[in-house]
Design a protein around this motif. Structure first.
Motif, mmCIF file in Angstrom:
data_model
loop_
_atom_site.group_PDB
_atom_site.id
_atom_site.type_symbol
_atom_site.label_atom_id
_atom_site.label_comp_id
_atom_site.label_asym_id
_atom_site.label_seq_id
_atom_site.Cartn_x
_atom_site.Cartn_y
_atom_site.Cartn_z
ATOM 1 N N PHE A 1 0.853 -1.179 0.000
ATOM 2 C CA PHE A 1 0.000 0.000 0.000
ATOM 3 C C PHE A 1 0.894 1.234 0.000
ATOM 4 N N GLU A 2 0.615 2.151 -0.925
ATOM 5 C CA GLU A 2 1.443 3.359 -1.045
ATOM 6 C C GLU A 2 0.566 4.594 -1.114
ATOM 7 N N SER A 3 0.930 5.600 -0.339
ATOM 8 C CA SER A 3 0.278 6.906 -0.442
ATOM 9 C C SER A 3 1.167 7.967 0.181
ATOM 10 N N SER A 4 1.359 9.062 -0.542
ATOM 11 C CA SER A 4 2.155 10.183 -0.039
ATOM 12 C C SER A 4 1.266 11.329 0.411
ATOM 13 N N LYS A 5 -0.047 11.079 0.442
ATOM 14 C CA LYS A 5 -1.007 12.116 0.790
ATOM 15 C C LYS A 5 -1.280 12.132 2.292
ATOM 16 N N LYS B 1 4.586 13.544 1.148
ATOM 17 C CA LYS B 1 5.088 14.498 0.163
ATOM 18 C C LYS B 1 4.436 15.835 0.409
ATOM 19 N N GLU B 2 5.226 16.796 0.858
ATOM 20 C CA GLU B 2 4.693 18.115 1.170
ATOM 21 C C GLU B 2 4.334 18.870 -0.103
ATOM 22 N N THR B 3 3.277 19.630 -0.028
ATOM 23 C CA THR B 3 2.842 20.480 -1.139
ATOM 24 C C THR B 3 2.838 21.930 -0.679
ATOM 25 N N ASN B 4 2.498 22.830 -1.564
ATOM 26 C CA ASN B 4 2.418 24.248 -1.195
ATOM 27 C C ASN B 4 1.407 24.464 -0.076
ATOM 28 N N GLU B 5 0.360 23.644 -0.069
ATOM 29 C CA GLU B 5 -0.657 23.758 0.956
ATOM 30 C C GLU B 5 -0.084 23.438 2.330
ATOM 31 N N SER B 6 0.928 22.558 2.352
ATOM 32 C CA SER B 6 1.518 22.142 3.622
ATOM 33 C C SER B 6 2.147 23.314 4.360
ATOM 34 N N LYS C 1 8.564 11.956 7.277
ATOM 35 C CA LYS C 1 7.874 13.245 7.435
ATOM 36 C C LYS C 1 6.472 13.134 8.022
ATOM 37 N N ARG C 2 6.114 11.972 8.570
ATOM 38 C CA ARG C 2 4.853 11.866 9.314
ATOM 39 C C ARG C 2 5.172 12.291 10.737
ATOM 40 N N ARG C 3 5.098 13.573 10.984
ATOM 41 C CA ARG C 3 5.703 14.161 12.172
ATOM 42 C C ARG C 3 4.909 13.973 13.457
ATOM 43 N N ASN C 4 3.743 13.340 13.381
ATOM 44 C CA ASN C 4 3.002 13.047 14.608
ATOM 45 C C ASN C 4 3.391 11.697 15.206
ATOM 46 N N LEU D 1 12.083 6.349 9.240
ATOM 47 C CA LEU D 1 11.500 7.313 10.167
ATOM 48 C C LEU D 1 12.114 8.695 9.971
ATOM 49 N N GLY D 2 12.676 8.927 8.807
ATOM 50 C CA GLY D 2 13.334 10.191 8.520
ATOM 51 C C GLY D 2 12.408 11.378 8.730
ATOM 52 N N ARG D 3 12.913 12.413 9.414
ATOM 53 C CA ARG D 3 12.182 13.649 9.693
ATOM 54 C C ARG D 3 10.981 13.443 10.611
#
Length: 361
Positions: free
Chosen positions: A63-67, A92-97, A131-134, A156-158
């Motif tokens: 299962f893959e998702s960067s959202k 994957k961070e976007t401008n909205e992030s 980058k899942r920082r929670n 677990l990077g970032r």
């Protein structure tokens, strides 16, 4: 065709490419069901639609998702697809992030979601959570407790909440081969001791600790106990990593790739030891190691299998120091400070470029 059973259709399905499988699913309801039951991987771009389509794929392995995903999303995934082994959830961070702090909101899953996932999918092999920082120590503990014998790859990077407690659990994992902890700035020497003295020291082949700036020579020196380590990244770990730690790393004879970039207190002594002991080394990045001089670079000239060398932002080397290294036919890629470019004759550059790619920074 209507007489074909599910087994025959499954055999046909397995021989198709992705595009043809999509067409396969459009033939009729039976073929749609068979395609769903045989789907092994999925990439999700619209998580809010999970409840609509995911139940059709009960046998997913990947299962893959960067959202953005919530704890509720992960709970649904675990209940619907318990056979999943590979989760690629790197964010994957976007401008909205940049306009919203997802690290502290319920819009991005945390430990509760990870615990539910780990409890529902008990044969995890690959878990990528960059980058899942929670996510904190509790989530990692749950993954290890439920999949310690099958887990091979953990990113677990970032994830800035990860600390030594998580490393204590990871150290007990018996099968982990790849561990990425870059940017986990809460990690200290105690965390490295858990890795070096735990079961994972006998299985770990790649360890990324870039920007873990609380570690010192004491912790880095313990890494020499990792008897199968092939890749090590200590880039930007700070001034408390010196030749004392560097010499310990040089004793890891299995190393193939090493990143020491911006370790400003690592000098020629470490480089000479690496050249002498790490005979399997294929790549080393020394960018920004300002104490390195021609003595260390010339030592690498005697290395038989070095393919990639990073020497940007090092100002105490001269063109003559590079002669031996650049003469090595094994070298395929080298990064040099752009200030050296004017000192290397064009004819020499052309000759080198026939077998080695030079990048100027």
């Amino acid at each position: 065709m209507s007489t074909l059973g599910d087994d025959e259709l499954s055999l046909i399905h397995d021989r198709l490419n992705d595009q043809d499988r999509n067409s396969f699913s459009l033939v009729c309801k039976q073929w749609l069901r068979v395609e769903g039951e045989n789907r092994s991987s999925i990439r999700v771009l619209e998580p809010d639609s999970l409840h609509r389509f995911l139940p059709r794929f009960p046998n997913l392995v990947t299962f893959e998702s960067s959202k953005l995903l919530t704890d509720a999303h992960l709970e649904f995934i675990a209940k619907t697809c318990p056979k999943i082994q590979n989760f690629s959830l790197n964010f994957k961070e976007t401008n909205e992030s940049y306009d919203h702090d997802y690290s502290s909101s319920g819009d991005n899953f945390g430990d509760d979601g990870v615990c539910t996932l780990a409890n529902g999918c008990r044969n995890l092999c690959k878990v990528l959570l960059r980058k899942r920082r929670n996510i904190g120590n509790v989530g990692v503990l749950s993954i290890i407790n439920n999949s310690s014998k099958s887990l091979t790859n953990l990113d677990l990077g970032r994830c800035s909440l990860i600390g030594d407690q998580a490393l204590e659990a990871i150290g007990m994992a018996k099968s982990i081969r790849v561990l990425n902890l870059d940017g986990c700035t809460l990690i200290t020497d105690n965390g490295l001791s858990f890795l070096a003295n735990g079961s994972c020291s006998k299985s770990l082949k790649k360890l990324v600790m870039a920007e873990c700036d609380r570690v010192t020579d004491r912790g880095v020196s313990l890494l020499q106990q990792m008897c199968w380590l092939e890749e090590l990244n200590l880039a930007e770990c700070g001034p408390k990593v010196t030749d004392l730690g560097g010499l310990a790393v040089a004793s890891i004879r299995t190393l193939k790739k090493l990143n020491f970039s911006w370790l400003i207190n690592v000098s020629d002594a470490t480089l000479v030891a690496i050249a002498e002991n790490c005979k399997n080394l294929l790549a080393i990045d020394l960018t920004g190691c300002e104490l390195i001089t021609g003595v260390g670079v010339r030592a690498l000239g005697n290395h038989e299998c070095l393919e990639s060398l990073g020497l940007a932002s090092i100002y105490n080397i001269k063109v003559d120091d590079l002669d031996t290294v650049l003469a090595r036919q094994s070298l395929r890629h080298i990064v040099l400070d752009k200030g050296l470019r004017i000192w290397i004759p064009p004819a020499m550059q052309d000759n080198i470029s026939r077998f080695c790619q030079i990048h100027w920074k």
